[in-house]
Design a protein around this motif. Structure first.
Motif, mmCIF file in Angstrom:
data_model
loop_
_atom_site.group_PDB
_atom_site.id
_atom_site.type_symbol
_atom_site.label_atom_id
_atom_site.label_comp_id
_atom_site.label_asym_id
_atom_site.label_seq_id
_atom_site.Cartn_x
_atom_site.Cartn_y
_atom_site.Cartn_z
ATOM 1 N N LEU A 72 0.781 -1.179 0.125
ATOM 2 C CA LEU A 72 -0.033 0.054 -0.152
ATOM 3 C C LEU A 72 0.682 1.360 0.029
ATOM 4 O O LEU A 72 0.730 2.135 -0.830
ATOM 5 C CB LEU A 72 -0.690 -0.149 1.181
ATOM 6 C CG LEU A 72 -1.661 1.492 1.516
ATOM 7 C CD1 LEU A 72 -2.637 1.624 0.300
ATOM 8 C CD2 LEU A 72 -2.452 1.195 2.657
ATOM 9 N N VAL A 76 1.560 1.155 -4.200
ATOM 10 C CA VAL A 76 0.395 1.640 -4.549
ATOM 11 C C VAL A 76 0.466 3.144 -4.423
ATOM 12 O O VAL A 76 0.260 3.832 -5.517
ATOM 13 C CB VAL A 76 -0.711 1.321 -3.864
ATOM 14 C CG1 VAL A 76 -2.090 2.022 -4.361
ATOM 15 C CG2 VAL A 76 -1.205 -0.153 -4.074
ATOM 16 N N PHE A 197 -4.888 -3.755 -7.213
ATOM 17 C CA PHE A 197 -5.797 -2.622 -6.816
ATOM 18 C C PHE A 197 -5.779 -1.644 -8.445
ATOM 19 O O PHE A 197 -7.012 -1.163 -8.374
ATOM 20 C CB PHE A 197 -4.667 -1.594 -6.035
ATOM 21 C CG PHE A 197 -5.227 -0.533 -5.815
ATOM 22 C CD1 PHE A 197 -6.328 -0.129 -4.801
ATOM 23 C CD2 PHE A 197 -4.556 0.615 -6.493
ATOM 24 C CE1 PHE A 197 -6.505 1.177 -4.493
ATOM 25 C CE2 PHE A 197 -4.967 1.998 -6.222
ATOM 26 C CZ PHE A 197 -5.833 2.142 -5.248
#
Length: 293
Positions: A72, A76, A197
């Motif tokens: 994350l 990301v 994602f």
């Protein structure tokens, strides 16, 4: 033979090349499309190596959780802002700002893990900050270097967010790596979750999140090539260097990207980067050495 040192320097060259390839996509490939292609390519590359090495057997559920958090923050968020920084400020400034990841990692380790912060590391942090300020400040009086003549503040902010996200990602991954997860498998998990994602993001009914109607083969080639040099070959060389040499020395030499990328920018633009850019990049690397060694 200086095998580890050669491998570490080669990793820095590969990472610099990856940044140069990404810069070629500015205005040709939307940011989220680039992130999606990069993560898919990175996952396929690292997952293939992991299968060959049998690394999937080294991941337990609790380690997967840490790697998910690392994905994350470190991929990301950090990868998206990394590409945005290159698009906004250029590859040279991005490589320089990425040097902040090392000071951030030291400070986060000190705050959250109770790690010590030595005087040498404090001097190293000051060197990194000084080098970045010197090199970026030189842009106000120079049009050289392939980046914007005057780095926009949004580019600097994005670069800082990238470095901080990378440091958070490394911090989150430490328990999993200390638990024995095979490195390529860890990268496959992180990039795979990020790819998922970005793929799911296409389902969100907002025009800004929709993929481009057409993506040229040339753009796909640059995106995959940057993933190959940055994650595939670059990561492989770094892992090999760590297996053969001192961690501090390897970390320092692999952080030479801000210097290595300068002749690449020179070759690409035909304009010599100004002297403060070279000195600032060298100072940032020296600071990283003081932090790592």
């Amino acid at each position: 033979m200086y095998i580890a040192e050669i491998l570490a320097l080669s990793a820095a060259v590969c990472i610099a090349m990856s940044g140069m390839l990404v810069s070629e996509l500015q205005g040709r490939l939307p940011l989220l499309d680039l992130a999606r292609l990069q993560m898919i390519a990175a996952f396929l590359m690292t997952a293939a190596v992991s299968v060959i090495l049998g690394g999937w057997r080294t991941v337990e559920l609790w380690q997967f959780g840490y790697l998910a958090v690392s994905s994350l923050f470190g991929i990301v968020i950090a990868s998206t802002t990394y590409f945005a920084t290159i698009y906004t400020a250029g590859p040279r400034t991005t490589a320089l700002l990425f040097s902040l990841a090392s000071p951030f990692a030291v400070v986060l380790g000190y705050v959250f893990l109770g790690e010590t912060l030595s005087g040498q590391q404090s001097i190293g942090i000051a060197c990194v900050l000084s080098g970045i300020l010197l090199a970026i400040g030189a842009r106000s009086s120079s049009k050289a270097g392939g980046d914007q003549a005057k780095t926009p503040w949004v580019g600097i902010v994005l670069g800082v967010v990238t470095a901080f996200g990378q440091a958070l990602g490394s911090l989150a991954a430490r328990p999993a790596m200390a638990g024995g997860v095979e490195p390529f498998t860890a990268m496959a998990v992180r990039s795979g979750l990020a790819a998922l994602f970005f793929i799911l993001l296409m389902a969100v009914p907002h025009p800004a999140l929709k993929p481009a109607p057409t993506i040229t083969k040339r753009s796909v080639g640059f995106a995959v090539g940057s993933a190959f040099f940055g994650v595939g070959l670059g990561m492989s060389l770094l892992m090999a260097a760590l297996a053969h040499g001192n961690v501090g020395v390897v970390s320092t030499l692999s952080s030479m990207t801000p210097i290595v990328i300068l002749p690449m920018v020179w070759a690409r633009t035909g304009t010599v980067p100004p002297a403060p850019a070279w000195f600032g990049a060298a100072l940032a690397v020296i600071g990283t050495a003081l932090i790592s060694l």
